[in-house]
Write a protein that holds these residues in place. Structure first.
Motif, PDB file in Angstrom:
ATOM      1  N   MET A  28       0.693  -1.220   0.022  1.00  0.00           N
ATOM      2  CA  MET A  28      -0.151   0.037   0.018  1.00  0.00           C
ATOM      3  C   MET A  28       0.771   1.174   0.249  1.00  0.00           C
ATOM      4  N   GLY A  29       0.536   2.352  -0.919  1.00  0.00           N
ATOM      5  CA  GLY A  29       1.383   3.400  -0.952  1.00  0.00           C
ATOM      6  C   GLY A  29       1.121   4.359   0.040  1.00  0.00           C
ATOM      7  N   ASP A  30       1.661   5.591   0.189  1.00  0.00           N
ATOM      8  CA  ASP A  30       1.590   6.615   0.966  1.00  0.00           C
ATOM      9  C   ASP A  30       0.275   7.189   0.580  1.00  0.00           C
ATOM     10  N   ARG A  31      -0.372   7.847   1.712  1.00  0.00           N
ATOM     11  CA  ARG A  31      -1.293   8.886   1.512  1.00  0.00           C
ATOM     12  C   ARG A  31      -0.898  10.124   1.908  1.00  0.00           C
ATOM     13  N   TRP A  32      -1.293  11.287   1.241  1.00  0.00           N
ATOM     14  CA  TRP A  32      -1.113  12.708   1.369  1.00  0.00           C
ATOM     15  C   TRP A  32      -2.234  13.481   2.139  1.00  0.00           C
ATOM     16  N   GLN A  33      -1.747  14.510   2.927  1.00  0.00           N
ATOM     17  CA  GLN A  33      -2.694  15.391   3.188  1.00  0.00           C
ATOM     18  C   GLN A  33      -2.227  16.826   2.256  1.00  0.00           C
ATOM     19  N   VAL A  34      -3.128  17.284   1.488  1.00  0.00           N
ATOM     20  CA  VAL A  34      -2.801  18.463   0.484  1.00  0.00           C
ATOM     21  C   VAL A  34      -3.542  19.556   1.295  1.00  0.00           C
TER      22      VAL A  34
END
Length: 77
Positions: A1-7
């Motif tokens: 599972m890849g990283d999740r970002w807060q933008v």
């Protein structure tokens, strides 16, 4: 599972150049005041979103790792 970002976009410094809208189509939009907003503030890590942040003329776009808050862009000095 890849990283999740807060933008996030700091609208107090956003000048509405729309560079983010053009570099990461579908990830940012301009509101009626010509300021940028992320379409999905929580998103999968995405090279186009990072490119948009890196090329914002006023560095108004901030990206952090979701959960930890670790900065992705701008990097810590």
């Amino acid at each position: 599972m890849g990283d999740r970002w807060q933008v996030e976009v700091d609208r107090s410094i956003c000048i509405g150049s729309a560079q983010c809208v053009h570099r990461a189509q579908g990830a940012f939009r301009l509101d009626s005041g010509m300021q940028s907003h992320p379409v999905e503030p929580e998103t999968d890590a995405n090279e186009k979103v990072l490119e948009a942040a890196e090329n914002c003329p006023v560095e108004a776009i901030m990206i952090t790792l979701l959960g930890s808050g670790e900065p992705v862009f701008p990097p810590e000095e």
